[in-house]
Each structure stands twice: as structure tokens, then as C-alpha cells.
Design a protein around this motif. Structure first.
Motif, PDB file in Angstrom:
ATOM      1  N   SER A 129      64.817 -35.851  43.226  1.00  0.00           N
ATOM      2  CA  SER A 129      64.925 -34.789  42.224  1.00  0.00           C
ATOM      3  C   SER A 129      65.026 -35.355  40.816  1.00  0.00           C
ATOM      4  O   SER A 129      64.368 -34.874  39.884  1.00  0.00           O
ATOM      5  CB  SER A 129      66.141 -33.902  42.527  1.00  0.00           C
ATOM      6  OG  SER A 129      65.965 -33.200  43.732  1.00  0.00           O
TER       7      SER A 129
ATOM      8  N   GLU B  60      68.845 -29.889  40.066  1.00  0.00           N
ATOM      9  CA  GLU B  60      69.055 -30.102  41.496  1.00  0.00           C
ATOM     10  C   GLU B  60      69.578 -31.513  41.763  1.00  0.00           C
ATOM     11  O   GLU B  60      70.331 -31.727  42.725  1.00  0.00           O
ATOM     12  CB  GLU B  60      67.787 -29.855  42.293  1.00  0.00           C
ATOM     13  CG  GLU B  60      68.048 -29.899  43.795  1.00  0.00           C
ATOM     14  CD  GLU B  60      66.965 -29.261  44.628  1.00  0.00           C
ATOM     15  OE1 GLU B  60      67.300 -28.452  45.514  1.00  0.00           O
ATOM     16  OE2 GLU B  60      65.783 -29.571  44.396  1.00  0.00           O
TER      17      GLU B  60
ATOM     18  N   SER C  11      64.367 -24.984  47.993  1.00  0.00           N
ATOM     19  CA  SER C  11      64.419 -26.342  47.467  1.00  0.00           C
ATOM     20  C   SER C  11      63.077 -27.050  47.608  1.00  0.00           C
ATOM     21  O   SER C  11      62.578 -27.673  46.663  1.00  0.00           O
ATOM     22  CB  SER C  11      65.510 -27.136  48.193  1.00  0.00           C
ATOM     23  OG  SER C  11      65.555 -28.464  47.724  1.00  0.00           O
TER      24      SER C  11
ATOM     25  N   TYR D  41      70.399 -23.815  38.927  1.00  0.00           N
ATOM     26  CA  TYR D  41      69.170 -24.062  39.665  1.00  0.00           C
ATOM     27  C   TYR D  41      68.593 -22.756  40.200  1.00  0.00           C
ATOM     28  O   TYR D  41      67.384 -22.513  40.120  1.00  0.00           O
ATOM     29  CB  TYR D  41      69.446 -25.021  40.824  1.00  0.00           C
ATOM     30  CG  TYR D  41      68.234 -25.308  41.667  1.00  0.00           C
ATOM     31  CD1 TYR D  41      67.366 -26.349  41.347  1.00  0.00           C
ATOM     32  CD2 TYR D  41      67.930 -24.529  42.783  1.00  0.00           C
ATOM     33  CE1 TYR D  41      66.243 -26.617  42.118  1.00  0.00           C
ATOM     34  CE2 TYR D  41      66.805 -24.785  43.555  1.00  0.00           C
ATOM     35  CZ  TYR D  41      65.976 -25.823  43.224  1.00  0.00           C
ATOM     36  OH  TYR D  41      64.849 -26.066  43.984  1.00  0.00           O
TER      37      TYR D  41
END
Length: 216
Positions: free
Chosen positions: A8, A48, A187, A70
């Protein structure tokens, strides 16, 4: 690890520089919103990364705040922002009207998901080497359909081939994320979409190319 804090943060750092480049590629004011998409994805991926790093004792408040930020990107910003950015690029009146409809759908979904985030909050859990976000409201069929219409349908409605390509890639990524990573859909899809947002540069580069010379 398939996805991690390193993934990330690395993606976010790279897209930060790439996003600055695409902003410089935009030469007209109406292109700025579309050109800023990689930069916004960079901020989301960096956020994230913070979520990953705050799974631990004593870090719960920071983890909650990072997860909420997020989720603001994933749930609220993208369905509102993407169709608006594409609408600003569009010159053809019929497509602008269609994009106006997708923008209205995105606004409705974004406001609904904002309400659910404020009312219920969001919980992020590290499971199966991915982050699971507890966001049951997003998976209501009509909500998901309108969300996809706003975020990928608007790109496909564009008259610009580079924008359409981004739409095809983003929709394909959503299918892959749902089929193979349904539990971690938010995600994984956002990570894939962030990487694919480099396609934004294609439209800006194509637009800057000179028209082909006419043959005698």
C-alpha cells in the motif's frame, strides 16, 4: 504476502509522483479533476498503509480514524467524483446527459454510504493476508449496481477512448476482485484500481498529440 503495508505504501508513494505528473499534463481547467484521480488514489493507498501499521494494542483510535478516512475514499468520494470528472471532459451533449444521470446515481449512493459510515462506523480487520472492511451496506444489490454504474459506467460512457479503456480495466478489476477476493473486495479492488489509474495519463497524452497530417 499478497497485499501488505509495504504494498500500500509503495503504491501510494509511486502514485503520488505519478499524480503530480498527470496534473501537469492537464492543460485545460476542465481536465484537472480527471487528471487528479491518480493523486487521490495515492492518498487512499497511503491511508491504507496507516491502517496496516496500526493493528496493535494502544493504536485502536488511530486505526479507526485511518479506516474511516480510507472508507470515505472508497464509499463516498469515488461514486461522486468519477462521473463528475468524466462529465467535465465530455463535449457531446447526449453523452453529457447520460453522464449527468450517472453522476446523480453516484451522488445518491455516496450520500447513503456516508450516512451509514457516520451512523455505524467502519471496522477494519487483518484476515487472510488482506484487510477486511465491515461494510455490509455496500453489498446491497441495488447499492452495488448504482456504485458500479457511477464508478465504471461513467468511464465507459465517455467519448474518449483513453477514458473508456480505464473503464474497461476498472470493471474487469472489480470482477476479478469479487470472484477471487470477495471477502476483501473493497481493499483489493481499490488497490487494483489505484494501479490501473495510470491509464489516466493515456487520455491526457492522446489529447496532446497533434492531428495526423492530411495526405495530398
Amino acid at each position: 504476502m499478497c497485499f501488505s503495508a509495504t504494498a500500500s505504501l509503495a503504491a501510494g508513494t509511486f502514485l503520488l509522483g505519478f499524480g503530480v505528473m498527470t496534473l501537469h499534463m492537464a492543460k485545460r481547467r476542465h481536465e484537472l479533476a480527471y487528471a487528479a484521480i491518480p493523486l487521490l488514489f495515492a492518498l487512499q493507498q497511503l491511508t491504507e498503509g496507516v491502517v496496516w501499521l496500526t493493528f496493535g494494542p494502544g493504536l485502536e483510535p488511530l486505526n479507526t480514524a485511518a479506516a474511516q478516512l480510507y472508507s470515505f475514499f472508497s464509499h463516498v468520494l469515488w461514486p461522486v467524483y468519477v462521473p463528475a470528472a468524466v462529465w467535465l471532459l465530455e463535449d457531446e451533449p447526449p453523452r453529457r446527459r447520460a453522464l449527468g444521470a450517472t453522476a446523480a446515481a453516484g451522488l445518491a449512493v455516496g450520500l447513503y454510504l456516508l450516512y451509514t459510515l457516520l451512523a455505524d462506523g467502519i471496522v477494519a480487520r487483518p484476515t487472510g493476508q488482506h484487510i477486511e472492511y465491515d461494510a455490509r451496506h455496500l453489498y446491497i444489490p441495488v447499492v452495488m449496481a448504482l456504485y458500479l454504474l457511477a464508478t465504471t459506467g461513467s468511464l465507459l460512457l465517455s467519448s474518449h477512448r483513453g477514458v473508456q479503456l480505464f473503464g474497461v480495466l476498472a470493471f474487469a478489476a472489480s470482477v476479478v476482485a469479487y470472484l477471487f477476493y470477495a471477502r476483501w473486495f473493497i481493499s483489493v479492488w481499490c488497490f487494483l484500481a489505484a494501479v490501473l489509474s495510470m491509464a489516466v495519463a493515456l487520455h491526457l497524452a492522446q489529447r496532446r498529440l497533434p492531428p495526423p497530417a492530411l495526405k495530398p
